[in-house]
Enzyme design. Structure first.
Site, PDB file in Angstrom:
ATOM      1  N   PRO A  70       4.642  -5.215  -0.664  1.00 25.88           N
ATOM      2  CG  PRO A  70       6.873  -4.510  -0.803  1.00 25.88           C
ATOM      3  CD  PRO A  70       5.979  -5.532  -0.134  1.00 25.88           C
ATOM      4  N   GLY A  71       3.843  -3.621  -3.760  1.00 29.04           N
ATOM      5  CA  GLY A  71       3.770  -3.834  -5.206  1.00 29.04           C
ATOM      6  C   GLY A  71       4.177  -2.565  -5.937  1.00 29.04           C
ATOM      7  NE  ARG A  72      -0.039   2.317  -6.108  1.00 27.53           N
ATOM      8  CZ  ARG A  72      -1.122   2.338  -6.897  1.00 27.53           C
ATOM      9  NH1 ARG A  72      -1.069   2.918  -8.064  1.00 27.53           N
ATOM     10  NH2 ARG A  72      -2.254   1.786  -6.501  1.00 27.53           N
ATOM     11  N   GLY A 122       0.756  -1.254   0.000  1.00 33.74           N
ATOM     12  CA  GLY A 122       0.000   0.000   0.000  1.00 33.74           C
ATOM     13  C   GLY A 122       0.780   1.294   0.000  1.00 33.74           C
ATOM     14  CE1 TYR A 146      -8.942   1.519 -10.019  1.00 31.67           C
ATOM     15  CE2 TYR A 146      -6.873   1.779 -11.183  1.00 31.67           C
ATOM     16  CZ  TYR A 146      -7.804   0.967 -10.558  1.00 31.67           C
ATOM     17  OH  TYR A 146      -7.576  -0.376 -10.483  1.00 31.67           O
ATOM     18  CB  CYS A 160     -14.738   3.855 -30.288  1.00 29.76           C
ATOM     19  SG  CYS A 160     -13.837   3.432 -31.762  1.00 29.76           S
TER      20      CYS A 160
HETATM   21  N1  LLP Z   1      -1.514  -6.982  -0.796  1.00 32.55           N
HETATM   22  C1  LLP Z   1      -2.816  -7.079  -1.108  1.00 32.55           C
HETATM   23  C2  LLP Z   1      -3.642  -8.049  -0.388  1.00 32.55           C
HETATM   24  C3  LLP Z   1      -3.383  -6.242  -2.091  1.00 32.55           C
HETATM   25  O1  LLP Z   1      -4.666  -6.349  -2.378  1.00 32.55           O
HETATM   26  C4  LLP Z   1      -2.547  -5.303  -2.769  1.00 32.55           C
HETATM   27  C5  LLP Z   1      -3.089  -4.428  -3.796  1.00 32.55           C
HETATM   28  C6  LLP Z   1      -1.175  -5.262  -2.430  1.00 32.55           C
HETATM   29  C7  LLP Z   1      -0.702  -6.099  -1.429  1.00 32.55           C
HETATM   30  C8  LLP Z   1      -0.198  -4.336  -3.093  1.00 32.55           C
HETATM   31  O2  LLP Z   1      -0.493  -3.003  -2.829  1.00 32.55           O
HETATM   32  P1  LLP Z   1       0.517  -1.861  -3.367  1.00 32.55           P
HETATM   33  O3  LLP Z   1       1.797  -1.959  -2.575  1.00 32.55           O
HETATM   34  O4  LLP Z   1       0.739  -2.098  -4.809  1.00 32.55           O
HETATM   35  O5  LLP Z   1      -0.231  -0.615  -3.117  1.00 32.55           O
HETATM   36  N2  LLP Z   1      -5.128  -1.358  -9.799  1.00 32.55           N
HETATM   37  C9  LLP Z   1      -5.039  -0.353  -8.769  1.00 32.55           C
HETATM   38  C10 LLP Z   1      -4.380  -0.856  -7.503  1.00 32.55           C
HETATM   39  C11 LLP Z   1      -5.083  -2.037  -6.902  1.00 32.55           C
HETATM   40  C12 LLP Z   1      -4.386  -2.552  -5.677  1.00 32.55           C
HETATM   41  C13 LLP Z   1      -4.973  -3.828  -5.232  1.00 32.55           C
HETATM   42  N3  LLP Z   1      -4.320  -4.456  -4.131  1.00 32.55           N
HETATM   43  C14 LLP Z   1      -4.301   0.867  -9.316  1.00 32.55           C
HETATM   44  O6  LLP Z   1      -3.922   0.852 -10.477  1.00 32.55           O
HETATM   45  O7  LLP Z   1      -4.129   1.853  -8.618  1.00 32.55           O
END
Ligand code: LLP
Length: 425
Positions: free
Chosen positions: A278-280, A243, A320, A348
């Site tokens: 972490p992802g993003r 997050g 979004y 389109c």
């Molecule tokens: N763990 C869980 C259980 C999650 O659902 C998520 C993201 C993460 C970790 C990773 O979160 P991050 O570190 O990436 O914030 N498609 C959307 C974002 C959806 C996130 C869903 N869950 C966007 O493009 O903003």
């Protein structure tokens, strides 16, 4: 330091001119910097190592953000585990060489087949989100003659103060189980033959720019662990989710050191193993979507740059209302006149718009290359074939070279997936 910037008037990713990638592989194309991804991952590692030893935490990269096998292999090689949310992601993680013991399985609706794969492969943790899922896991584990390590994903009812569509920790969201019901769920789980309830998990949302919601959620979590231990549960692992936000426009992301300090102060006294997802923040700023201007069009009230990337390639703006900066691959000359334009794709739909009323150099014209910035996370993974547009290819830059890491899809490939029944032939 950012891996993406101008050198000698041309936009580069590491030491590679984006122009070169476009010439070789065409556009639109996602381009990622291996160095930036690695730097981001190491920043996480070093912030955590300052507060706890290596064997006390696992960074399970949330591969939903960018699950390209090359990206996962790169991160796996640096020591990352994986947070997976589907059988498909689990298989990607295995293919990338990440062992089940470093994998957590999250998600609100896991199927029997997916859970069976997770259990057979001894995943570190399955984050359970309902009683029905719990009973299914126990049944499968018994069948497999084992006990599954599970944690419940707790919904702490904390407002993450982020976009409504990516907030997950409020009572009204579909995720997790209510904090108030946790004790009953753990009691039920402990009595089940196929279950070892050894963890507690949370994930309160994505793109958080404020640490206060984390602090609040961690505090709830610590209180719950103390209560569960009193009730005889051996809680050994806390999964704190992902997050952490990044900068798209002017957001100030939370400081990793301060985030780690929260863990030190609230979580470490519990003596647990810490999992982060972490992802993003690992891949977001390491990628761009490279696109070419197809046409320039002047209406009565607006000027449009129509580019060859579209909402099917990068959904975030359409879905979004997300902001991604767009910059030209030729550095603008000093004093270059600007024009106010909309940057739009060819699909389109009016929502196929990357930017509205934005200032860009007036001399940008058909054939010019633009970079849609900060597109490494939730970009390629969310792409589709809408409008029968081929899935956008991906390139990974490393050490002055670039490799195609996802094939260029041909229109023929898309058509071949459809089946016309015999009676229509
Ligand atoms: N763990 C869980 C259980 C999650 O659902 C998520 C993201 C993460 C970790 C990773 O979160 P991050 O570190 O990436 O914030 N498609 C959307 C974002 C959806 C996130 C869903 N869950 C966007 O493009 O903003």
């Amino acid at each position: 330091m950012s891996a993406i910037g101008y050198k000698s008037g041309k936009l580069h990713i590491e030491n590679v001119a984006l122009e070169k990638i476009a010439e070789t592989h065409g556009t639109p194309v996602y381009c990622y910097s291996a160095e930036q991804i690695a730097d981001n991952f190491r920043a996480w590692q070093s912030a955590l190592r300052k507060v706890m030893p290596d064997d006390k935490f696992t960074i399970c990269y949330a591969c939903k953000a960018n699950s390209n096998l090359a990206v996962m292999k790169l991160l796996g090689g640096l020591g990352a585990g994986a947070d997976v949310v589907s059988g498909g992601e689990m298989h990607r993680a295995f293919r990338a060489g990440i062992p089940g013991g470093k994998m957590v399985f999250s998600g609100v609706g896991k199927s029997e087949a997916e859970l069976a794969t997770a259990i057979k492969n001894g995943l570190m943790l399955i984050n359970v989100e309902s009683g029905s899922e719990l009973r299914l896991i126990s049944k499968i584990a018994q069948r497999e003659n084992t006990r599954a390590n599970i944690s419940f994903r707790i919904n702490p009812n904390v407002d993450a103060k982020t976009h409504a569509k990516i907030t997950t920790g409020l009572r009204e969201n579909k995720f997790g189980i209510d904090l108030e019901d946790a004790a009953a769920f753990y009691r039920e789980a402990k009595a089940m033959p196929g279950i070892l309830p050894t963890g507690v998990s949370i994930h309160i949302g994505s793109q958080l720019t404020d640490l206060a919601p984390f602090e609040e959620a961690f505090t709830h979590l610590a209180g719950l662990v103390a209560q569960l231990r009193q009730q005889g549960h051996a809680i050994a692992t806390l999964d704190l989710g992902g997050g952490l936000g990044i900068t798209y426009k002017d957001e100030v992301p939370p400081d990793l050191g301060q985030y780690a300090a929260l863990i030190r102060d609230i979580i470490l006294p519990l003596g647990v193993h810490v999992v982060l997802e972490p992802g993003r923040s690992i891949v977001g700023d390491a990628g761009i979507l490279l696109t070419r201007v197809l046409h320039k069009k002047e209406g009565h009230t607006k000027k449009f740059l129509i580019v060859d990337a579209a909402m099917n390639d990068l959904m975030r703006p359409a879905l979004y209302g997300a902001y991604h900066p767009v910059i030209p691959c030729n550095a603008p000359a000093a004093g270059q006149a600007q024009a106010v334009v909309d940057v739009v794709g060819p699909v389109c739909e009016t929502s196929d718009t990357f930017l509205t009323d934005t200032a860009l150099p007036e001399n940008i014209t058909a054939g010019d290359l633009l970079a849609i910035m900060v597109s490494g996370a939730y970009g390629a993974v969310m792409a589709s074939n809408y409008n029968t547009r081929p899935l956008v290819p991906e390139v990974l830059v490393h050490d002055g070279k670039f490799d195609l890491v996802r094939k260029i899809q041909k229109i023929e490939d898309i058509l071949n997936d459809d089946i016309v029944p015999g009676w229509l032939a």
